[in-house]
Scaffold this motif. Structure first.
Motif, short mmCIF file in Angstrom:
data_model
loop_
_atom_site.label_atom_id
_atom_site.label_comp_id
_atom_site.label_asym_id
_atom_site.label_seq_id
_atom_site.Cartn_x
_atom_site.Cartn_y
_atom_site.Cartn_z
N LYS A 185 55.47 11.35 17.12
CA LYS A 185 56.66 10.58 16.78
C LYS A 185 57.94 11.41 16.84
N GLU A 186 57.80 12.72 16.80
CA GLU A 186 58.97 13.58 16.67
C GLU A 186 59.75 13.67 17.98
N ARG A 187 61.08 13.54 17.89
CA ARG A 187 61.95 13.60 19.06
C ARG A 187 62.66 14.96 19.17
N ASP A 188 62.96 15.58 18.04
CA ASP A 188 63.65 16.87 18.04
C ASP A 188 62.71 17.95 18.58
N LYS A 189 63.11 18.61 19.66
CA LYS A 189 62.23 19.56 20.34
C LYS A 189 61.89 20.77 19.48
N ARG A 190 62.85 21.26 18.71
CA ARG A 190 62.57 22.43 17.86
C ARG A 190 61.59 22.07 16.75
N LEU A 191 61.78 20.91 16.14
CA LEU A 191 60.86 20.48 15.08
C LEU A 191 59.48 20.18 15.67
N LYS A 192 59.46 19.60 16.86
CA LYS A 192 58.18 19.33 17.53
C LYS A 192 57.46 20.64 17.84
N ALA A 193 58.21 21.66 18.26
CA ALA A 193 57.61 22.97 18.53
C ALA A 193 57.03 23.57 17.26
N ASP A 194 57.75 23.43 16.15
CA ASP A 194 57.27 23.96 14.87
C ASP A 194 56.00 23.24 14.43
#
Length: 157
Positions: free
Chosen positions: A54-63
């Motif tokens: 569901k995550e769109r933010d790439k940095r948060l998705k990477a984390d």
């Protein structure tokens, strides 16, 4: 005070108390992070896997992807851990440790040639870290030991 007023006050009081406790509830990511921090890797893994798609933010998705890999590593599923570390390494990562853990998973899976390349990637991200040289050396030694024939023969009884 009549009974009607007492009931109204009671209902309002209970509503306020429940409302205050409701405000203290955390988001799904906070719950997953709490489980992760408490070393409840199975629980955190389930929550992170729901969140990552569901995550769109790439940095948060990477984390989140990195933490999924870490959860799999901690529970001993090195194949899935390597898969998620590889995914995290392709995203804009915050922590260069993802390259080390990916290389370590490849080494544990006995994919030594790939692990050497991954350790070199880690050395490029973290110059001067001795773990890169140690990892490369251990993979080279493992390849050599696998190819060397031993003079001992083990037979079943």
């Amino acid at each position: 005070m009549n009974i009607r007023n007492q009931v109204v006050i009671y209902v309002i009081s209970v509503s306020l108390i429940l409302g205050l406790f409701g405000c203290g509830s955390s988001s799904s990511l906070e719950k997953a992070n709490t489980a992760y921090d408490l070393y409840q890797f199975h629980s955190a893994l389930e929550m992170y896997r729901k969140l990552v798609s569901k995550e769109r933010d790439k940095r948060l998705k990477a984390d989140i992807t990195y933490k999924i890999g870490h959860c799999y590593r901690q529970i001993g599923d090195f194949t899935k851990a390597e898969n998620y570390y590889t995914r995290a390494s392709k995203l804009p990562t915050i922590d260069p440790e993802v390259f080390y853990y990916r290389a370590d998973m490849l080494k544990r899976l006995e994919k030594y040639e790939d692990a050497i390349i991954a350790f070199k990637d880690f050395a490029r991200e973290m110059p001067g870290d001795p773990r890169a040289e140690i990892g490369i050396k251990s993979c080279e030694d493992a390849i050599k030991w696998k190819n060397d024939k031993t003079r001992y023969v083990v037979d079943n009884f």
